[in-house]
Motif scaffolding. Sequence first.
Motif, mmCIF file in Angstrom:
data_model
loop_
_atom_site.group_PDB
_atom_site.id
_atom_site.type_symbol
_atom_site.label_atom_id
_atom_site.label_comp_id
_atom_site.label_asym_id
_atom_site.label_seq_id
_atom_site.Cartn_x
_atom_site.Cartn_y
_atom_site.Cartn_z
ATOM 1 N N ASP A 193 8.769 -5.233 -1.323
ATOM 2 C CA ASP A 193 10.005 -4.857 -0.641
ATOM 3 C C ASP A 193 10.830 -3.904 -1.502
ATOM 4 N N LEU A 194 10.890 -4.185 -2.806
ATOM 5 C CA LEU A 194 11.653 -3.315 -3.715
ATOM 6 C C LEU A 194 11.002 -1.937 -3.824
ATOM 7 N N ILE A 195 9.677 -1.907 -3.837
ATOM 8 C CA ILE A 195 8.965 -0.628 -3.947
ATOM 9 C C ILE A 195 9.217 0.227 -2.707
ATOM 10 N N LYS A 229 20.446 1.355 -6.852
ATOM 11 C CA LYS A 229 20.698 1.243 -5.409
ATOM 12 C C LYS A 229 19.800 0.172 -4.795
ATOM 13 N N VAL A 230 18.531 0.186 -5.169
ATOM 14 C CA VAL A 230 17.581 -0.797 -4.642
ATOM 15 C C VAL A 230 18.015 -2.205 -5.041
ATOM 16 N N ALA A 231 18.382 -2.380 -6.303
ATOM 17 C CA ALA A 231 18.779 -3.696 -6.790
ATOM 18 C C ALA A 231 20.031 -4.181 -6.077
ATOM 19 N N SER A 232 21.022 -3.289 -5.892
ATOM 20 C CA SER A 232 22.253 -3.731 -5.232
ATOM 21 C C SER A 232 22.015 -3.982 -3.745
ATOM 22 N N GLY A 271 10.472 9.902 -11.323
ATOM 23 C CA GLY A 271 11.573 9.073 -10.821
ATOM 24 C C GLY A 271 11.058 7.809 -10.153
ATOM 25 N N PHE A 272 10.013 7.963 -9.337
ATOM 26 C CA PHE A 272 9.411 6.813 -8.651
ATOM 27 C C PHE A 272 8.804 5.858 -9.681
ATOM 28 N N PHE A 273 8.020 6.409 -10.589
ATOM 29 C CA PHE A 273 7.355 5.608 -11.621
ATOM 30 C C PHE A 273 8.372 4.832 -12.464
ATOM 31 N N ASP A 274 9.407 5.534 -12.941
ATOM 32 C CA ASP A 274 10.409 4.894 -13.798
ATOM 33 C C ASP A 274 11.243 3.863 -13.041
ATOM 34 N N ALA A 275 11.573 4.150 -11.782
ATOM 35 C CA ALA A 275 12.353 3.194 -10.982
ATOM 36 C C ALA A 275 11.535 1.925 -10.746
ATOM 37 N N VAL A 276 10.256 2.089 -10.418
ATOM 38 C CA VAL A 276 9.377 0.922 -10.228
ATOM 39 C C VAL A 276 9.279 0.144 -11.532
ATOM 40 N N SER A 277 9.150 0.859 -12.630
ATOM 41 C CA SER A 277 9.065 0.219 -13.941
ATOM 42 C C SER A 277 10.331 -0.597 -14.236
ATOM 43 N N LEU A 278 11.495 -0.030 -13.929
ATOM 44 C CA LEU A 278 12.764 -0.756 -14.117
ATOM 45 C C LEU A 278 12.819 -1.996 -13.232
ATOM 46 N N LEU A 279 12.477 -1.816 -11.948
ATOM 47 C CA LEU A 279 12.571 -2.928 -10.996
ATOM 48 C C LEU A 279 11.572 -4.037 -11.298
ATOM 49 N N LEU A 280 10.414 -3.673 -11.847
ATOM 50 C CA LEU A 280 9.402 -4.681 -12.196
ATOM 51 C C LEU A 280 9.573 -5.130 -13.647
ATOM 52 N N ARG A 281 10.691 -4.763 -14.251
ATOM 53 C CA ARG A 281 11.016 -5.142 -15.625
ATOM 54 C C ARG A 281 9.878 -4.816 -16.603
ATOM 55 N N LEU A 309 11.831 -0.009 -0.714
ATOM 56 C CA LEU A 309 13.240 0.416 -0.789
ATOM 57 C C LEU A 309 13.372 1.605 -1.741
ATOM 58 N N CYS A 310 12.616 1.559 -2.821
ATOM 59 C CA CYS A 310 12.574 2.649 -3.796
ATOM 60 C C CYS A 310 12.175 3.959 -3.111
ATOM 61 N N LEU A 311 11.082 3.897 -2.358
ATOM 62 C CA LEU A 311 10.590 5.085 -1.652
ATOM 63 C C LEU A 311 11.665 5.626 -0.708
ATOM 64 N N ASP A 312 12.373 4.713 -0.029
ATOM 65 C CA ASP A 312 13.424 5.143 0.903
ATOM 66 C C ASP A 312 14.589 5.806 0.185
ATOM 67 N N GLU A 313 14.861 5.383 -1.039
ATOM 68 C CA GLU A 313 15.954 5.994 -1.813
ATOM 69 C C GLU A 313 15.555 7.376 -2.338
ATOM 70 N N ILE A 314 14.256 7.588 -2.583
ATOM 71 C CA ILE A 314 13.783 8.831 -3.177
ATOM 72 C C ILE A 314 13.604 9.927 -2.127
ATOM 73 N N ILE A 315 12.961 9.580 -1.013
ATOM 74 C CA ILE A 315 12.588 10.566 0.013
ATOM 75 C C ILE A 315 13.061 10.099 1.379
ATOM 76 N N ASP A 316 13.554 11.030 2.176
ATOM 77 C CA ASP A 316 13.882 10.736 3.571
ATOM 78 C C ASP A 316 13.262 11.830 4.415
ATOM 79 N N GLY A 317 12.266 11.466 5.206
ATOM 80 C CA GLY A 317 11.615 12.447 6.073
ATOM 81 C C GLY A 317 10.989 13.606 5.319
ATOM 82 N N GLY A 318 10.572 13.357 4.078
ATOM 83 C CA GLY A 318 9.941 14.398 3.278
ATOM 84 C C GLY A 318 10.916 15.137 2.377
#
Length: 178
Positions: free
Chosen positions: A117-119, A143-146, A94-104, A121-130
């Motif tokens: 900054d986008l990366i 979510k990151v893009a919006s 999920g992290f890899f693919d989201a970064v790939s999408l965001l970095l086109r 934000l990505c981490l914050d969307e994937i994990i919260d406190g573990g």
Amino acid sequence: MESCPSVKNILLLDSEGDRVAVKYYSDDWPTNNAKEAFEKSIFTKTQKTNARTEAEIAMLENNVVVYKFAQDLHFFVTGGDDENELILSTVLQGFFDAVSLLLRGNVDKKEALENLDLIFLCLDEIIDGGIILETDANVIAGKVASDSVDSGAPLSEQTISQALATAREHFTRSLLSG
């Protein structure tokens, strides 16, 4: 009693083993030196492998580590030794693919540093406190893009963000109707 799956850290290192973006969710590594030592040992242990097509799994210091490489970037997700590798692998993908999408699709160190900054934000969307919140790359990137669209953003970036938001809406609609 079953506990909720959790992640100890997510690391994005370059081809030299240096930090690009890292987030720790566990106090297994209380100091920055301990974190850097862990990053060096994980990098050393995995650098000879070829984790470019499929994610690989390694055990290190009583931790399960799943990892994947792209260009000059090394993606790592760490969980406890009792953690399910498939769940950690899903987080990694999920992290890899989201970064790939965001970095086109330009998944390399230069592009990652320019969009740090986008990366994060990505981490914050994937994990919260573990705790794992989301593993669907389209949802994460959307979510990151919006979140990152602001009226001062260059038109080209806004267009990508709007495209991701539209894709997310279509994806959500297809889920709800399917």
